[in-house]
Each structure stands twice: as C-alpha cells, then as structure tokens.
Design an enzyme around this catalytic site. Structure first.
Site, PDB file in Angstrom:
ATOM      1  N   HIS A 148       0.830  -1.205   0.000  1.00 22.65           N
ATOM      2  CA  HIS A 148       0.000   0.000   0.000  1.00 22.65           C
ATOM      3  C   HIS A 148       0.866   1.257   0.000  1.00 22.65           C
ATOM      4  CE1 HIS A 148      -3.350  -2.628   1.253  1.00 22.65           C
ATOM      5  NE2 HIS A 148      -4.157  -1.636   0.911  1.00 22.65           N
ATOM      6  N   ASN A 167       7.952  -4.514   3.654  1.00 27.03           N
ATOM      7  CA  ASN A 167       6.532  -4.197   3.799  1.00 27.03           C
ATOM      8  C   ASN A 167       6.009  -4.580   5.178  1.00 27.03           C
ATOM      9  OD1 ASN A 167       3.864  -3.473   3.019  1.00 27.03           O
ATOM     10  ND2 ASN A 167       3.433  -5.583   2.450  1.00 27.03           N
TER      11      ASN A 167
END
Length: 299
Positions: A144, A175
């Site tokens: 994201h 991440n």
C-alpha cells in the site's frame, strides 16, 4: 525548535545505492540547511500555514477533499478517491505519489480490512493498469501507498486503498517490518499534531555499476511489466495544534530487507533530496524561498 536528520541514512542502502543518494544530498547547494561539527544536517521545521478556505474545514475525516490544502507535488493524471488523492504513472503501472490526511477521527471507525480485496483500477486504460496476476509468484507484496489502517473512518475509504493503482511491488520483509513501522509512526503522530498529511511514492534511483557509470535499472513483474521501485519515500506535513505552522519530515527507504534494529530516524533525509530524485515539488502552496528560510533560521 529545530529538527535534525543524519546524513548517515545512506549507510543502509548498500554499495552503489548509498553513493548515489550521497550525490543527491551533496548536490543541493546547501542554501537551505547547514552542517554542524557533528556531521548533522539542520532543517527549518516550521513554516507559515497558507490561508484555508472554510469549506476545507468541513470535509469528512481523512477525506480527499482536504489534501489539496498545501498543493500537489505534480499535476499529471490526478485521481481522487474517498480517502486520498493520487497521481498515476501509466508507464510504471504504479502511482507517482499518493497524498492522504490523517487525524484521530480518521483512525477510528467501523471499517474492517477483512471485507477488502485488492482490485484492478478500471478507471485506467487496460494497457496501463496492473492486475493481481502480475504479483502472483513475483516474490513481491502488493505494498500500500496510502495505508488501509489510516482510514478506519469509512468502509468505502478503506476499500479504496485496495485499488492496485495505490500499491507498488514491495519487498515482503520491508513491507511487513520497517515500512509497517513507519506507517504506525505516521498514525502515532496524530496524537501530537492536529493533522498529519502523508505523501508516499516510489523512486527509481541510480546505481553505480562495474564500469563506474550510474544507471537507473529496475525490475518489472507480470504480463503488464509493473515497475519494481528501488526505493520508497514518505513526506510528512505535520500541522501544529496551535495552528501557527507546520513541521516537515521526509523518509527515504530502499526496497529491500532492512535490519529491524535500524531505527527509522536513520532514513530521514532533507526534503530536497526526494524532490531532486522524484521530479516532484512538495508543499507548493507554502513559499520556501531561501531568504525567508534564512530569516526563520536566524531567529
């Protein structure tokens, strides 16, 4: 009050990458910051806040309508979602940048991630969009840019963060660890500041290779050749509770595993480093002339 960032941030980028970022740091001209005897770069953290229209104060918590307050880093391919505004790059199949507004109200609400699924952005031409199959077996996460957990105030707002136009191929270790910690830090800052504006995006930085020359090279994945960034950035605009100004922080992280013992402060860089590398100009609605910065510095 002054904020400091260490030039040692380049030490974790590895051979070649560190040298490239160091060049970006040293090429700035030095007019808006000064180095002290300890090798630290000082920045002017507080700058005047531009005039805000009354309509900006009535938008939904975390809504995209408020993020234009400080201007956009660029004006190409702008798209507005419930919870963020983005500039999409059809060549890389990822966003150039995403801006979102965080505050205590936007971080609480009824939304639930379990009802969200990654999905194609059908507002983008089929030639220029990524699909879920591009990530399958690639070894990269769908990382994201505007984080889902930043927008619990609305199920629609959270769902909009799952458009593939809001993700980029990200090393899984990054991440799920250091990048996740940086997102948590952004949310925690809402306890100290009125609003936290977060601009996030990918970077493709040069690496010095065996012939001594610098090259910009990056991997692509899937049938649609989705670009894998070499680095990611986050630029934070922190509004003071008293409304007298904003503070700026900017982070630059390599898209690779990072030792969990390395503190986030190691990745602080001058905002101009990211501007030079990305071709973007942040907070254009705030005048950042050298003379005015020097005047503030000398106070």
């Amino acid at each position: 009050m002054r904020r400091w960032c260490r030039t040692g941030a380049t030490l974790v980028f590895g051979t070649g990458l560190g040298a490239a970022v160091s060049r970006l740091l040293s090429a700035r001209g030095g007019e808006e910051e000064e180095e002290d005897g300890a090798g630290l770069l000082s920045r002017v953290p507080v700058v005047p806040v531009p005039t805000v229209q009354a309509s900006e104060l009535t938008v939904s918590p975390g809504g995209s309508g408020a993020v234009m307050k400080y201007g956009f880093p660029s004006l190409a391919n702008i798209k507005t979602r419930e919870s963020y505004v983005t500039s999409y790059d059809p060549r890389t199949r990822t966003a150039s940048w995403v801006i979102e507004k965080l505050n205590l109200a936007s971080l609480s609400g009824p939304s639930d991630r379990k009802f969200c699924d990654f999905k194609e952005d059908d507002s983008i031409h089929v030639f220029h969009r990524s699909i879920n199959a591009d990530y399958k077996g690639s070894g990269f996460d769908r990382g994201h840019l505007a984080a889902a957990a930043n927008h619990k105030w609305s199920q629609k707002a959270m769902e909009d963060t799952f458009y593939l136009s809001n993700v980029a191929p990200q090393n899984p270790h990054l991440n799920q660890n250091t990048w996740n910690n940086l997102e948590k830090l952004c949310r925690s800052l809402t306890k100290r500041y009125l609003n936290v504006y977060v601009c996030t995006g990918p970077l493709y930085l040069p690496r010095q290779e065996a012939d001594g020359k610098l090259y910009v090279r990056y991997q692509v994945i899937g049938r649609n050749h989705v670009a894998v960034p070499t680095h990611f950035f986050k630029v934070l605009i922190l509004e003071q509770v008293d409304g007298r100004g904003v503070e700026l922080r900017s982070y630059l992280l390599p898209n690779e595993p990072i030792d969990e013992k390395v503190p986030l402060e190691r990745f602080l860089v001058p905002i101009e480093t990211i501007e030079r590398a990305s071709g973007l100009l942040f907070i254009p609605n705030i005048m950042r002339r050298t003379s005015s910065l020097q005047a503030i510095t000398n106070k």
